[in-house]
Design a protein around this motif. Structure first.
Motif, PDB file in Angstrom:
ATOM      1  N   ALA A 123       0.607  -1.274  -0.560  1.00  0.00           N
ATOM      2  CA  ALA A 123       0.210   0.088  -0.132  1.00  0.00           C
ATOM      3  C   ALA A 123       0.468   1.787  -0.360  1.00  0.00           C
ATOM      4  N   LEU A 124       2.665   1.452   0.782  1.00  0.00           N
ATOM      5  CA  LEU A 124       2.952   2.392   0.546  1.00  0.00           C
ATOM      6  C   LEU A 124       3.885   2.449  -0.826  1.00  0.00           C
ATOM      7  N   LEU A 125       4.140   1.521  -1.323  1.00  0.00           N
ATOM      8  CA  LEU A 125       4.874   1.395  -1.975  1.00  0.00           C
ATOM      9  C   LEU A 125       3.960   1.966  -3.481  1.00  0.00           C
ATOM     10  N   ALA A 126       2.434   1.807  -3.345  1.00  0.00           N
ATOM     11  CA  ALA A 126       1.967   1.520  -4.577  1.00  0.00           C
ATOM     12  C   ALA A 126       1.369   3.052  -4.726  1.00  0.00           C
ATOM     13  N   SER A 127       1.445   4.248  -4.158  1.00  0.00           N
ATOM     14  CA  SER A 127       1.517   5.770  -4.720  1.00  0.00           C
ATOM     15  C   SER A 127       2.364   5.486  -5.871  1.00  0.00           C
ATOM     16  N   PHE A 128       3.859   5.759  -5.276  1.00  0.00           N
ATOM     17  CA  PHE A 128       4.913   5.891  -5.950  1.00  0.00           C
ATOM     18  C   PHE A 128       5.890   5.146  -6.856  1.00  0.00           C
ATOM     19  N   MET A 129       5.207   4.065  -7.178  1.00  0.00           N
ATOM     20  CA  MET A 129       5.380   3.251  -8.450  1.00  0.00           C
ATOM     21  C   MET A 129       4.636   2.805  -8.640  1.00  0.00           C
ATOM     22  N   GLY A 130       3.079   3.330  -8.345  1.00  0.00           N
ATOM     23  CA  GLY A 130       2.325   1.951  -9.566  1.00  0.00           C
ATOM     24  C   GLY A 130       1.662   1.359  -8.781  1.00  0.00           C
ATOM     25  N   ASN A 150      17.785  -3.267 -11.093  1.00  0.00           N
ATOM     26  CA  ASN A 150      15.528  -2.793 -11.498  1.00  0.00           C
ATOM     27  C   ASN A 150      15.011  -2.117 -10.823  1.00  0.00           C
ATOM     28  N   PHE A 151      15.589  -1.860 -10.035  1.00  0.00           N
ATOM     29  CA  PHE A 151      14.769  -1.147  -8.698  1.00  0.00           C
ATOM     30  C   PHE A 151      15.407   0.706  -9.619  1.00  0.00           C
ATOM     31  N   TRP A 152      16.111   0.415 -10.051  1.00  0.00           N
ATOM     32  CA  TRP A 152      17.243   2.138 -10.792  1.00  0.00           C
ATOM     33  C   TRP A 152      15.707   1.633 -12.250  1.00  0.00           C
ATOM     34  N   LEU A 153      15.591   0.815 -12.614  1.00  0.00           N
ATOM     35  CA  LEU A 153      14.394   0.841 -13.892  1.00  0.00           C
ATOM     36  C   LEU A 153      13.404   1.493 -13.561  1.00  0.00           C
ATOM     37  N   LEU A 154      12.770   1.062 -12.130  1.00  0.00           N
ATOM     38  CA  LEU A 154      11.709   1.224 -11.866  1.00  0.00           C
ATOM     39  C   LEU A 154      11.717   2.690 -11.442  1.00  0.00           C
ATOM     40  N   GLY A 155      12.962   3.331 -11.316  1.00  0.00           N
ATOM     41  CA  GLY A 155      12.769   5.029 -10.893  1.00  0.00           C
ATOM     42  C   GLY A 155      12.533   5.140 -12.346  1.00  0.00           C
ATOM     43  N   GLY A 156      13.735   5.065 -13.410  1.00  0.00           N
ATOM     44  CA  GLY A 156      13.324   5.531 -14.674  1.00  0.00           C
ATOM     45  C   GLY A 156      11.807   5.222 -15.161  1.00  0.00           C
ATOM     46  N   VAL A 157      10.665   4.295 -14.568  1.00  0.00           N
ATOM     47  CA  VAL A 157       9.731   4.135 -15.767  1.00  0.00           C
ATOM     48  C   VAL A 157       8.498   5.908 -14.833  1.00  0.00           C
ATOM     49  N   ALA A 158       9.194   5.946 -13.515  1.00  0.00           N
ATOM     50  CA  ALA A 158       7.972   6.866 -12.286  1.00  0.00           C
ATOM     51  C   ALA A 158       9.237   8.682 -12.976  1.00  0.00           C
ATOM     52  N   GLY A 159      10.363   8.858 -13.863  1.00  0.00           N
ATOM     53  CA  GLY A 159      10.887   9.581 -14.212  1.00  0.00           C
ATOM     54  C   GLY A 159      10.111  10.358 -15.839  1.00  0.00           C
ATOM     55  N   LEU A 160      10.453   9.235 -16.359  1.00  0.00           N
ATOM     56  CA  LEU A 160       9.730   9.036 -17.599  1.00  0.00           C
ATOM     57  C   LEU A 160       7.895   9.439 -17.644  1.00  0.00           C
TER      58      LEU A 160
END
Length: 470
Positions: A134-141, A254-264
């Motif tokens: 629940a905490l992660l969902a708002s920041f990584m979808g 892949n955590f860095w790539l998750l950050g890339g998705v959020a950044g895009l």
């Protein structure tokens, strides 16, 4: 790779010559019968897995395509190929492809992260995983959080007899309610962000509702899970002794790539560019193209850097992604006349729905907006449903964030929270169900799941209405 082939086929359709844009579809002139293909697809999703599971498992893509053609071909014959092409290209380029590319990127990247170690499926651990999601969902979808945590949660409960409820509450909390605080969490809020709603507006205005819903669901889940856990027949075989393998992450890059998705995603919202490309009559902005191209690159990069062992440990496969891609292709296409009829307001076949959200003095009724947005989001795609009621409430982000803040809060909460009412209310619901069934978790049928949501969620939504949306 079926999901890639499905997406690539859809993309190639964009190159077909001779498709010209017509005037925007006027829903006030449509008959309600144009909603039959959409209703037929929903009924197929609901009933065929129950009545003919083998046939459905092998032919659901063909069924989705058949209902799509049942709308598109008659519509082209009656209203002309130009108008049919207009709706098709809009759904494909502006809605379906960005939607499926984002889901594919999140699915791939999250599937490249393996949480290892001796996770024991106790009530406390299960509740902690749901709270973390629940905490992660708002920041990584909701998709990213769901794909990251559903596999270790199922693995932790491998030795338990009853685990259907674990996955059901995971859908309630992680795949839906947790994504309500930022535009990164759920597509409806991202569309609001693109329309001018401030990035942190939802966090400031529906945080109490989110906190209430998440905490209530966690408490109900813990009590239910603890009751099951205390029965001797619940545990089939004990897990290995704790401490024999430390908990950690494989594929952490892949955590860095998750950050890339959020950044895009953020970039496409903040970047305003006058550069627009017309593709067979549909305007596509440069920020959206950069975002989508970046998502494709991240997807392939994740596949390249993730070891085969991590994918094997995660039991990663393209089956769940292919199912979502094929079913939502049909949903996005057959929903075209339904959304048009809703946009027609009181002049359309669904005028009663629009009239129901307005008080006699002409002011918006937050409670009715909450329920109308929510119930339609349960069966329609919640992103366009959010836009319909956003526009019905005036469509001006500044007035909606201030004077009519309670109405925008009701629309936002209804679209996100009530996406959990059915499997098709939000894409991660269907993905989590498919992954769970791949791992031999017996999931409820379409209507069986609605019994769960009706018993657990609807009473909480009624309480929320009485407290916040009166």
């Amino acid at each position: 790779m079926k999901a890639f082939r499905w997406t690539a086929t859809s993309a190639l359709l964009c190159l077909l010559p001779g498709l010209s844009f017509a005037a925007e579809l006027d829903g006030s002139k449509l008959s309600g019968l144009w909603g039959v293909p959409f209703a037929g697809l929903l009924l197929s999703i609901a009933l065929l897995p129950l009545l003919t599971p083998y046939f459905w498992h092998h032919h659901f893509g063909k069924i989705s395509a058949a209902w799509s053609l049942a709308f598109l071909l008659p519509f082209a014959l009656i209203h002309g190929p130009g108008l049919a092409a207009s709706g098709f290209m809009h759904a494909l380029l502006e809605e379906y492809l960005p939607f499926i590319l984002l889901l594919t990127a999140l699915y791939t990247v999250a599937g490249g992260i393996h949480i290892r170690g001796n996770l024991q499926g106790s009530p406390w651990l299960n509740t902690a995983i749901l709270a973390t999601g629940a905490l992660l969902a708002s920041f990584m979808g909701t998709t990213g959080a769901s794909m990251l945590l559903i596999r270790p949660l199922i693995r932790a409960n491998d030795n338990r007899t009853r685990k259907t409820h674990v996955v059901v509450f995971f859908i309630f909390i992680v795949s839906n309610a947790g994504g309500s605080l930022t535009p990164l969490g759920d597509p409806p809020l991202f569309l609001g962000f693109l329309k001018g709603v401030d990035f942190f507006w939802t966090m400031g205005h529906i945080f109490p509702e989110t906190l209430f819903l998440v905490l209530a669901l966690l408490a109900i889940f813990y009590l239910l899970d603890n009751w099951f856990y205390r029965h001797r027949e619940e545990i089939r075989q004990p897990n290995p002794a704790p401490g024999t393998r430390r908990i950690g992450f494989d594929g952490a890059g892949n955590f860095w790539l998750l950050g890339g998705v959020a950044g895009l995603v953020l970039l496409s919202g903040f970047w305003k560019s006058p550069v627009v490309f017309s593709i067979t009559g549909t305007n596509v902005g440069l920020p959206g193209l950069v975002r989508d191209a970046g998502l494709v690159m991240i997807t392939f990069l994740s596949l390249k850097i993730t070891s085969s062992k991590v994918h094997a440990d995660n039991q990663f496969s393209w089956g769940p992604m292919a199912e979502v891609a094929k079913l939502f292709a049909g949903i996005f296409l057959t929903i075209i006349p339904v959304i048009a009829m809703l946009k027609a307001g009181t002049n359309g076949p669904f005028g009663a729905v629009v009239s129901a959200v307005t008080r006699p003095d002409g002011s918006p009724d937050p409670a009715m907006y909450f329920w109308a947005t929510g119930l339609l989001s349960s069966f329609l795609d919640n992103a366009p449903t959010y836009l319909v009621f956003f526009n019905t409430a005036g469509g001006d982000p500044q007035s909606l964030m201030t004077t009519f803040a309670s109405t925008l809060a009701a629309i936002s909460a209804g679209a996100v929270f009530m996406g959990a009412n059915t499997y098709i209310g939000n894409a991660p619901n269907l993905m989590v169900k498919a992954i769970a069934e791949d791992r031999n978790v017996k999931m409820p049928s379409f209507f069986g799941y609605m019994l769960w949501s009706g018993a657990v969620l609807i009473p909480l939504f009624i309480i929320m209405t009485l407290i916040w949306f009166r």
